[in-house]
Design a protein around this motif. Sequence first.
Motif, PDB file in Angstrom:
ATOM      1  N   GLN A 192       8.421 -38.485  -3.760  1.00  0.00           N
ATOM      2  CA  GLN A 192       8.738 -39.878  -4.016  1.00  0.00           C
ATOM      3  C   GLN A 192       8.929 -40.094  -5.504  1.00  0.00           C
ATOM      4  O   GLN A 192       8.386 -39.358  -6.325  1.00  0.00           O
ATOM      5  CB  GLN A 192       7.609 -40.792  -3.501  1.00  0.00           C
ATOM      6  CG  GLN A 192       7.431 -40.738  -1.997  1.00  0.00           C
ATOM      7  CD  GLN A 192       8.643 -41.217  -1.251  1.00  0.00           C
ATOM      8  OE1 GLN A 192       9.216 -42.244  -1.563  1.00  0.00           O
ATOM      9  NE2 GLN A 192       9.081 -40.456  -0.258  1.00  0.00           N
ATOM     10  N   VAL A 193       9.694 -41.131  -5.808  1.00  0.00           N
ATOM     11  CA  VAL A 193      10.008 -41.438  -7.198  1.00  0.00           C
ATOM     12  C   VAL A 193       9.634 -42.880  -7.485  1.00  0.00           C
ATOM     13  O   VAL A 193       9.953 -43.774  -6.697  1.00  0.00           O
ATOM     14  CB  VAL A 193      11.507 -41.218  -7.475  1.00  0.00           C
ATOM     15  CG1 VAL A 193      11.843 -41.599  -8.912  1.00  0.00           C
ATOM     16  CG2 VAL A 193      11.897 -39.762  -7.200  1.00  0.00           C
ATOM     17  N   SER A 243       8.990 -41.369 -12.521  1.00  0.00           N
ATOM     18  CA  SER A 243       7.822 -40.506 -12.352  1.00  0.00           C
ATOM     19  C   SER A 243       7.608 -40.244 -10.877  1.00  0.00           C
ATOM     20  O   SER A 243       8.228 -40.879 -10.034  1.00  0.00           O
ATOM     21  CB  SER A 243       6.576 -41.156 -12.966  1.00  0.00           C
ATOM     22  OG  SER A 243       6.276 -42.370 -12.297  1.00  0.00           O
ATOM     23  N   GLY A 244       6.731 -39.306 -10.579  1.00  0.00           N
ATOM     24  CA  GLY A 244       6.442 -38.984  -9.195  1.00  0.00           C
ATOM     25  C   GLY A 244       6.676 -37.526  -8.908  1.00  0.00           C
ATOM     26  O   GLY A 244       6.674 -36.693  -9.818  1.00  0.00           O
ATOM     27  N   SER A 245       6.885 -37.239  -7.645  1.00  0.00           N
ATOM     28  CA  SER A 245       7.056 -35.862  -7.210  1.00  0.00           C
ATOM     29  C   SER A 245       8.494 -35.651  -6.766  1.00  0.00           C
ATOM     30  O   SER A 245       8.910 -36.188  -5.740  1.00  0.00           O
ATOM     31  CB  SER A 245       6.098 -35.559  -6.054  1.00  0.00           C
ATOM     32  OG  SER A 245       6.282 -34.243  -5.586  1.00  0.00           O
ATOM     33  N   PHE A 246       9.257 -34.918  -7.531  1.00  0.00           N
ATOM     34  CA  PHE A 246      10.643 -34.672  -7.193  1.00  0.00           C
ATOM     35  C   PHE A 246      11.096 -33.381  -7.845  1.00  0.00           C
ATOM     36  O   PHE A 246      10.475 -32.900  -8.797  1.00  0.00           O
ATOM     37  CB  PHE A 246      11.539 -35.827  -7.634  1.00  0.00           C
ATOM     38  CG  PHE A 246      11.354 -36.249  -9.071  1.00  0.00           C
ATOM     39  CD1 PHE A 246      10.478 -37.270  -9.393  1.00  0.00           C
ATOM     40  CD2 PHE A 246      12.064 -35.633 -10.083  1.00  0.00           C
ATOM     41  CE1 PHE A 246      10.301 -37.670 -10.713  1.00  0.00           C
ATOM     42  CE2 PHE A 246      11.893 -36.020 -11.408  1.00  0.00           C
ATOM     43  CZ  PHE A 246      11.002 -37.039 -11.719  1.00  0.00           C
ATOM     44  N   TYR A 247      12.196 -32.850  -7.339  1.00  0.00           N
ATOM     45  CA  TYR A 247      12.738 -31.613  -7.891  1.00  0.00           C
ATOM     46  C   TYR A 247      13.590 -31.902  -9.123  1.00  0.00           C
ATOM     47  O   TYR A 247      13.467 -31.232 -10.146  1.00  0.00           O
ATOM     48  CB  TYR A 247      13.569 -30.888  -6.836  1.00  0.00           C
ATOM     49  CG  TYR A 247      14.240 -29.642  -7.342  1.00  0.00           C
ATOM     50  CD1 TYR A 247      15.622 -29.604  -7.541  1.00  0.00           C
ATOM     51  CD2 TYR A 247      13.509 -28.487  -7.628  1.00  0.00           C
ATOM     52  CE1 TYR A 247      16.250 -28.458  -8.011  1.00  0.00           C
ATOM     53  CE2 TYR A 247      14.127 -27.349  -8.106  1.00  0.00           C
ATOM     54  CZ  TYR A 247      15.499 -27.344  -8.288  1.00  0.00           C
ATOM     55  OH  TYR A 247      16.111 -26.216  -8.763  1.00  0.00           O
ATOM     56  N   ASN A 302      12.976 -37.887 -18.230  1.00  0.00           N
ATOM     57  CA  ASN A 302      13.442 -38.643 -17.058  1.00  0.00           C
ATOM     58  C   ASN A 302      13.450 -40.132 -17.339  1.00  0.00           C
ATOM     59  O   ASN A 302      12.950 -40.955 -16.557  1.00  0.00           O
ATOM     60  CB  ASN A 302      12.579 -38.335 -15.830  1.00  0.00           C
ATOM     61  CG  ASN A 302      12.797 -36.925 -15.327  1.00  0.00           C
ATOM     62  OD1 ASN A 302      13.929 -36.480 -15.156  1.00  0.00           O
ATOM     63  ND2 ASN A 302      11.709 -36.207 -15.107  1.00  0.00           N
ATOM     64  N   LEU A 337      14.383 -34.405  -3.850  1.00  0.00           N
ATOM     65  CA  LEU A 337      12.946 -34.231  -3.673  1.00  0.00           C
ATOM     66  C   LEU A 337      12.567 -32.762  -3.568  1.00  0.00           C
ATOM     67  O   LEU A 337      11.430 -32.383  -3.833  1.00  0.00           O
ATOM     68  CB  LEU A 337      12.473 -35.002  -2.442  1.00  0.00           C
ATOM     69  CG  LEU A 337      12.739 -36.511  -2.497  1.00  0.00           C
ATOM     70  CD1 LEU A 337      12.128 -37.199  -1.283  1.00  0.00           C
ATOM     71  CD2 LEU A 337      12.198 -37.115  -3.786  1.00  0.00           C
ATOM     72  N   ASP A 338      13.522 -31.942  -3.161  1.00  0.00           N
ATOM     73  CA  ASP A 338      13.328 -30.504  -3.210  1.00  0.00           C
ATOM     74  C   ASP A 338      14.684 -29.853  -3.446  1.00  0.00           C
ATOM     75  O   ASP A 338      15.711 -30.513  -3.385  1.00  0.00           O
ATOM     76  CB  ASP A 338      12.673 -29.959  -1.927  1.00  0.00           C
ATOM     77  CG  ASP A 338      13.469 -30.303  -0.679  1.00  0.00           C
ATOM     78  OD1 ASP A 338      12.976 -31.139   0.111  1.00  0.00           O
ATOM     79  OD2 ASP A 338      14.579 -29.760  -0.516  1.00  0.00           O
TER      80      ASP A 338
END
Length: 115
Positions: free
Chosen positions: A1-2, A25-29, A70, A95-96
């Motif tokens: 998620q972003v 921010s967050g979890s992303f590729y 970013n 995300l990946d």
Amino acid sequence: QVQLVESGGGLVQAGGSLRLSCAASGSFYAIIGMGWYRQTPGKQRELVAGAEYADSVKGRITMSRDNAKNTVHLRMSSLKPEDTAVYCCAAEALLDRRGSAVEYWGQGTQVTVSS
């Protein structure tokens, strides 16, 4: 998620300048694209800056991006009352590595230009 968080909005007199920022921010590729839109009540959302600039802001607005952080910035000058709007940041993220791009939006930051 972003998560996208905008900052830098406010009240400015006509002819003045503002600099908006948006941090992802967050979890992303990877973040593969970022841009700015604006929204005023009763009007369609308008692309301000992305792959190109809206005709209404050309020559007055510059978008810059810090890929390492970013973050994307929107430098606005010679502001007009008609620039008053909520400015929202948008981003396309992977995300990946093998996934499809997903679009995310920030909450927006109010820009008010007084005459």
